[in-house]
Motif scaffolding. Structure first.
Motif, PDB file in Angstrom:
ATOM      1  N   CYS A 154      -5.497   0.593   3.029  1.00 28.06           N
ATOM      2  CA  CYS A 154      -5.213  -0.578   3.476  1.00 28.06           C
ATOM      3  C   CYS A 154      -5.649  -1.126   4.735  1.00 28.06           C
ATOM      4  O   CYS A 154      -5.533  -0.652   5.740  1.00 28.06           O
ATOM      5  CB  CYS A 154      -3.540  -0.240   3.737  1.00 28.06           C
ATOM      6  SG  CYS A 154      -2.653  -2.059   4.003  1.00 28.06           S
TER       7      CYS A 154
ATOM      8  N   PRO B 175      -0.297  10.972   5.157  1.00 35.04           N
ATOM      9  CA  PRO B 175      -0.968   9.698   5.287  1.00 35.04           C
ATOM     10  C   PRO B 175      -1.685   9.429   6.690  1.00 35.04           C
ATOM     11  O   PRO B 175      -1.352  10.519   7.594  1.00 35.04           O
ATOM     12  CB  PRO B 175       0.430   8.831   5.406  1.00 35.04           C
ATOM     13  CG  PRO B 175       1.420   9.502   5.177  1.00 35.04           C
ATOM     14  CD  PRO B 175       0.988  11.145   5.093  1.00 35.04           C
TER      15      PRO B 175
ATOM     16  N   VAL C 230      -1.735   7.351   1.472  1.00 32.96           N
ATOM     17  CA  VAL C 230      -2.217   5.914   2.114  1.00 32.96           C
ATOM     18  C   VAL C 230      -3.204   6.247   3.346  1.00 32.96           C
ATOM     19  O   VAL C 230      -2.871   7.147   4.256  1.00 32.96           O
ATOM     20  CB  VAL C 230      -1.364   4.994   2.469  1.00 32.96           C
ATOM     21  CG1 VAL C 230      -1.693   3.819   2.618  1.00 32.96           C
ATOM     22  CG2 VAL C 230      -0.332   5.011   0.950  1.00 32.96           C
TER      23      VAL C 230
ATOM     24  N   ALA D  76      -5.972   7.525  -3.811  1.00 32.22           N
ATOM     25  CA  ALA D  76      -5.314   7.390  -2.472  1.00 32.22           C
ATOM     26  C   ALA D  76      -5.616   5.727  -2.271  1.00 32.22           C
ATOM     27  O   ALA D  76      -6.354   5.307  -2.813  1.00 32.22           O
ATOM     28  CB  ALA D  76      -5.687   8.173  -1.221  1.00 32.22           C
ATOM     29  N   ALA D  77      -4.598   4.960  -1.552  1.00 29.98           N
ATOM     30  CA  ALA D  77      -4.864   3.745  -1.208  1.00 29.98           C
ATOM     31  C   ALA D  77      -5.336   3.690   0.179  1.00 29.98           C
ATOM     32  O   ALA D  77      -5.201   4.551   0.966  1.00 29.98           O
ATOM     33  CB  ALA D  77      -3.115   3.140  -1.325  1.00 29.98           C
TER      34      ALA D  77
ATOM     35  N   GLY E 196       1.169   4.224  -2.721  1.00 29.43           N
ATOM     36  CA  GLY E 196       0.971   5.568  -2.670  1.00 29.43           C
ATOM     37  C   GLY E 196       1.980   6.408  -3.198  1.00 29.43           C
ATOM     38  O   GLY E 196       1.830   7.388  -3.739  1.00 29.43           O
TER      39      GLY E 196
ATOM     40  N   ALA F 262       0.885  -1.324   0.167  1.00 29.11           N
ATOM     41  CA  ALA F 262      -0.006  -0.198  -0.028  1.00 29.11           C
ATOM     42  C   ALA F 262       0.863   1.322   0.177  1.00 29.11           C
ATOM     43  O   ALA F 262       0.597   2.354  -0.757  1.00 29.11           O
ATOM     44  CB  ALA F 262      -1.048   0.195   1.275  1.00 29.11           C
ATOM     45  N   ALA F 263       1.901   1.380   0.828  1.00 28.77           N
ATOM     46  CA  ALA F 263       3.018   2.352   0.862  1.00 28.77           C
ATOM     47  C   ALA F 263       3.341   2.762  -0.473  1.00 28.77           C
ATOM     48  O   ALA F 263       3.649   3.693  -1.002  1.00 28.77           O
ATOM     49  CB  ALA F 263       3.943   2.266   1.794  1.00 28.77           C
TER      50      ALA F 263
ATOM     51  N   ALA G  89       5.468   5.471   4.086  1.00 30.05           N
ATOM     52  CA  ALA G  89       4.397   6.478   3.760  1.00 30.05           C
ATOM     53  C   ALA G  89       4.854   7.673   4.607  1.00 30.05           C
ATOM     54  O   ALA G  89       4.269   8.612   3.795  1.00 30.05           O
ATOM     55  CB  ALA G  89       3.319   5.861   4.161  1.00 30.05           C
TER      56      ALA G  89
END
Length: 122
Positions: free
Chosen positions: A30, A118, A56, A27-28, A15, A11-12, A49
């Motif tokens: 997670c 984040p 994220v 944006a992600a 992002g 995920a990071a 992140a």
């Protein structure tokens, strides 16, 4: 063997790729459990992140148990959300039994992430 927290660095990275591609409206998000916060992948993902301002939202579904270990035996922090500060990101808690509050908090967190901040949600 059950892999735990392996999605967090991904995920990071996603992002970071969104930043690289100048995808400002993305944006992600997670999801992981509280047991994942004791894994190295959690720390590595949140650190990257935070350092690279990746868009994220890290969403910890905390039931206060990691397999058979209670949360207070996993961390000395008062909450999982509090750990976000160590990685340069906002952390916040929301009542998971209130779906409207979860939606509102998550939408706000996604907005912050899209602005380069984040967020760790518990």
């Amino acid at each position: 063997a059950v892999p735990i927290a392996t999605q967090i660095p991904h995920a990071a990275g996603a992002g970071m790729a969104m930043n690289y591609r100048s995808e400002d409206e993305t944006a992600a998000l997670c999801y992981f459990g509280d047991g994942a916060t004791s894994e190295g992948d959690f720390h590595e993902g949140l650190n990257f992140a935070g350092v690279f301002d990746a868009p994220v939202v890290f969403f910890c579904e905390n039931n206060n148990w990691a397999i058979s270990l209670p949360r207070e035996r996993q961390t000395a922090a008062d909450s999982i959300a509090q750990r976000g500060e160590a990685y340069g990101m906002m952390g916040g808690q929301v009542d998971g039994n209130d779906p409207l509050a979860v939606r509102e908090f998550t939408e706000s967190a996604l907005e912050s992430a899209r602005e380069g901040e984040p967020v760790l949600v518990e």
